[in-house]
Scaffold this active site. Structure first.
Site, PDB file in Angstrom:
ATOM      1  N   TYR A  96       0.850  -1.196   0.000  1.00 13.06           N
ATOM      2  CA  TYR A  96       0.000   0.000   0.000  1.00 13.06           C
ATOM      3  C   TYR A  96       0.884   1.244   0.000  1.00 13.06           C
ATOM      4  O   TYR A  96       1.852   1.325   0.766  1.00 13.06           O
ATOM      5  CB  TYR A  96      -0.883   0.000   1.253  1.00 13.06           C
ATOM      6  CG  TYR A  96      -1.706   1.257   1.429  1.00 13.06           C
ATOM      7  CD1 TYR A  96      -3.008   1.334   0.948  1.00 13.06           C
ATOM      8  CD2 TYR A  96      -1.177   2.372   2.081  1.00 13.06           C
ATOM      9  CE1 TYR A  96      -3.757   2.490   1.099  1.00 13.06           C
ATOM     10  CE2 TYR A  96      -1.921   3.533   2.230  1.00 13.06           C
ATOM     11  CZ  TYR A  96      -3.213   3.587   1.738  1.00 13.06           C
ATOM     12  OH  TYR A  96      -3.954   4.734   1.891  1.00 13.06           O
ATOM     13  N   GLU A 151      -3.788   7.464  -3.944  1.00 11.04           N
ATOM     14  CA  GLU A 151      -3.649   6.224  -3.187  1.00 11.04           C
ATOM     15  C   GLU A 151      -3.460   5.059  -4.155  1.00 11.04           C
ATOM     16  O   GLU A 151      -4.252   4.890  -5.083  1.00 11.04           O
ATOM     17  CB  GLU A 151      -4.925   6.005  -2.358  1.00 11.04           C
ATOM     18  CG  GLU A 151      -4.872   4.821  -1.424  1.00 11.04           C
ATOM     19  CD  GLU A 151      -6.202   4.651  -0.669  1.00 11.04           C
ATOM     20  OE1 GLU A 151      -7.263   4.579  -1.318  1.00 11.04           O
ATOM     21  OE2 GLU A 151      -6.164   4.605   0.576  1.00 11.04           O
TER      22      GLU A 151
END
Lengths: 395, 291
Positions: free
Chosen positions: A116, A204
């Protein structure tokens, strides 16, 4: 403003952030052509809607899964044909689902690791922050709960930008071997460029993947754009898809109003964001449910007020309307004229509660009174909220 | 007594010749604010309403008039530059009314202002007023009344609501400051509360916050440790839908803080009286004052 996955991928590629190759298609023919262009043995067809949970979603036609693996161009054609023009229901779309107008056909990669990475605005420190974790592919909030120590935070100095030592530090924390470090660092620098140059408040990448072949790729991306900066990004505004937005919000944005649709039954028209939010709060406090957030701002003219009022009345869920104005810059007589115009144009079918205070209040009250409109004049904020809640229940 | 602005304030208005700049400059002058200069590039040498000299740059305005506070009405695309110009000219207090400035612009302004002698209020704020003495901003002057309650708020019209509730009940205000609703801004709740706490003319303080960020939580800690004057608060947005401005990654950075519930909890834990509805802001502080 949200954008589709294929658009996010195009933006990333523009800033040299590597992703799997892919193309958007609006027809089965286009999907087949895209598959041929890819020239690989494993492909994925993904329905393009502005909502998460697509993989586990179900089409109203019965087809299961808005994300499907395919082995042949013929299969891509068939699956794309089954998705396009159909309504996909996921946990985020609500029962009504979303019509699929485009699919993305992309190469499917064999994945070794899922990570991530995000860059976002840290408002407390007033600078961008890079956030990363070795746990990718899941909700970052869940990661924060289950593996809080895995989250790496790195503040970025606004004047200096992301520094090479910072990306090396993060690459180490994310466990990249020496052979992949250069690619990982380069991806982070490119991502930062996209964040700054597109005026984002969030980029993101979830997941960031390492393939079995050792490539480092952004598999899925989410962009958050700063609405205030859209004026200098026509290339971003172009990506807007109004089909994916609440039609009430689209109408409001056309006349330059700040509107957010909710699911209650009391339509609200207020000036100022803080007062608009508090008006929703006080409606809830007295047991009612707001249908919307609507800030008509300080500089709205009669036409905008009329337009705003029409949006409230057009909403079939609306059982009562509450107007709460504390005129500073906004003049009460302008509000009154807007209400009268809209009521004349579309007809008042629901109870109306009006609370006016501030600049030109006497004039505004007089105009409403003389218009002969059936309305309840409230004495203060609490009185207005109580009356609106009462009216919505009675309707 | 009051904070930040008073009878010594000499105001320069950046963007004085624009539509809203001109309108609100007139309202400020009518209230009694000493407006000594205006700035609009390429309009230097003109007179605004035959009373206020207009300059091309803030530096020239400061040299000629000694202006010490600036009010900015420059459009969003140019506002960050206008703030930096005022700071460069040595203006002590810069009040930026402009709404809609890109957040990355403000991020750079904030870094550039570190260590300089100027203070920023806003942007995206109603301004600051010391009732009866000096009004700098867009708030309706007549709802205010001189007195002892200090008001600090992130919202414009919600501040008017609080001020109105106080004035209606006979309670005046020492100074009212709108710190603005943008994620990156100048003075924070804590900064204003510290000044109100040290100001002998302020007897009690109302803090009006909103969802997002952690300003109110930090202020709660500060109030608990340092403030002995009565403090009341209200937080707007208890029913606002989550995630409309920023995605999940935004929530994690503040460690679950930023919701109205979290803020109210932090405030109450610090012994601050929180108004249950926006209609009770006035009575909540009056009760906290023990009257």
């Amino acid at each position: 403003m949200n954008i589709h996955e294929y658009q996010a991928q195009e933006l990333l590629n523009r800033f040299e952030v590597p992703t799997p190759r892919g193309k958007a298609a609006s027809t089965a023919d286009e999907a087949e052509a895209a598959a041929r262009w890819l020239g690989v043995n494993t492909m994925v067809v993904k329905a393009q809607i502005h909502a998460g949970g697509r993989g586990k979603g179900t089409f109203k036609s019965g087809l299961k899964g808005g994300v499907q693996l395919c082995k042949t161009t013929a299969q891509v054609r068939e699956i794309a044909g089954q998705m396009l023009g159909q309504v996909l229901v996921t946990k985020q779309t609500g029962a009504e689902g979303r019509l699929v107008r485009k699919v993305m056909v992309a190469e499917a990669k064999e994945i070794e690791r899922e990570l991530y990475v995000a860059i976002l605005l840290d408002r407390a420190r007033g600078c961008p922050m890079l956030l990363a974790s070795i746990h990718g592919g899941m909700d970052i909030e869940a990661v924060a709960e289950e593996h809080p120590d895995s989250i790496v935070r790195e503040s970025i100095h606004p004047a200096l930008g992301l520094q090479p030592y910072q990306t090396r530090k993060i690459a180490r924390r994310l466990g990249f071997p020496a052979s992949q470090t250069r690619a990982a660092c380069s991806l982070l620098h490119s991502l930062y460029q996209a964040f700054i140059k597109l005026d984002c408040n969030l980029v993101e990448i979830n997941p960031l993947v390492v393939t079995k072949g050792g490539e480092v790729l952004a598999l899925d991306a989410k962009f958050g754009f700063d609405d205030n900066a859209l004026f200098r990004h026509p290339e971003v505004v172009e990506l807007r898809d109004v089909n994916e937005e609440d039609p009430r919000e689209v109408e409001a944005s056309k006349i330059g109003l700040n509107y957010i649709g909710l699911d209650g039954d009391i339509g609200c028209m207020v000036n100022g964001a803080g007062l608009a939010m508090s008006t929703m709060d006080i409606i809830k406090f007295y047991g009612g449910n707001p249908a919307n957030f609507l800030d008509v701002g300080g500089g709205a003219d009669e036409e905008q007020v009329t337009g705003a009022f029409k949006i409230l009345l057009a909403d079939k869920r609306t059982k009562a309307v509450l107007v709460n104005i504390f005129g500073g810059i906004m003049k009460c007589d302008v509000i009154a004229q807007g209400i009268i115009n809209a009521a004349k144009a579309v007809g008042m079918k629901v109870p109306l509660v009006v609370r006016l205070e501030g600049t030109n209040v006497e004039e505004g009250r007089r105009m409403l009174k003389e218009s002969g409109l059936a309305l309840q004049a409230a004495t203060d904020l609490a009185d207005a909220a109580r009356r609106a809640v009462e009216a919505a229940k009675g309707a | 007594m009051a904070i930040l602005v008073g009878s010594n304030t000499k105001l320069v208005v950046q963007g004085i010749t624009g539509k809203s700049g001109a309108f609100h400059t007139r309202a400020c002058m009518a209230y009694g604010t000493k407006v000594v200069a205006g700035v609009t590039p390429a309009r230097g040498g003109e007179m605004f309403d035959d009373k206020v000299p207009v300059f091309d740059t803030v530096a020239e305005a400061r040299k000629a008039t000694g202006c010490n506070v600036s009010m900015i009405f420059v459009p969003p695309a140019f506002a960050a530059d206008a703030i930096l110009e005022a700071v460069d000219a040595g203006v002590e207090l810069v009040v930026c009314i402009t709404e809609g400035i890109p957040v990355l612009d403000m991020m750079r302004v904030r870094v550039a202002m570190q260590g300089c002698g100027s203070t920023l209020i806003g942007p995206n704020c109603p301004g600051i007023i010391t009732p009866g003495v000096c009004k700098i901003g867009i708030m309706p002057g007549y709802i205010h009344k001189p007195g002892g309650v200090g008001v600090v708020s992130r919202s414009g019209t919600l501040t008017y609501e609080a001020v109105w509730q106080l004035s209606e009940r006979g309670y005046g205000q020492s100074t009212c400051i709108g710190i603005g609703g943008d994620p990156i801004h100048g003075l924070s709740h804590i900064d204003c509360i510290r000044m109100f706490n040290e100001d002998p003319g302020t007897e009690a303080i109302i803090m009006i916050g909103e969802i997002g960020g952690t300003d109110e939580e930090e202020a709660a800690d500060y109030i608990k440790a340092h403030v002995r004057k009565p403090v009341a608060a209200f937080i707007a947005g208890a029913t606002a839908p989550p995630g409309r401005r920023m995605g999940h990654a935004g929530a994690i950075i503040t460690g679950g803080k930023g919701t109205a519930q979290a803020k109210i909890k932090a405030l109450e834990a610090a012994g601050i009286a929180v108004a249950p509805t926006p209609a009770q802001m006035g009575e909540t502080i009056i009760k906290a004052m023990g009257r």
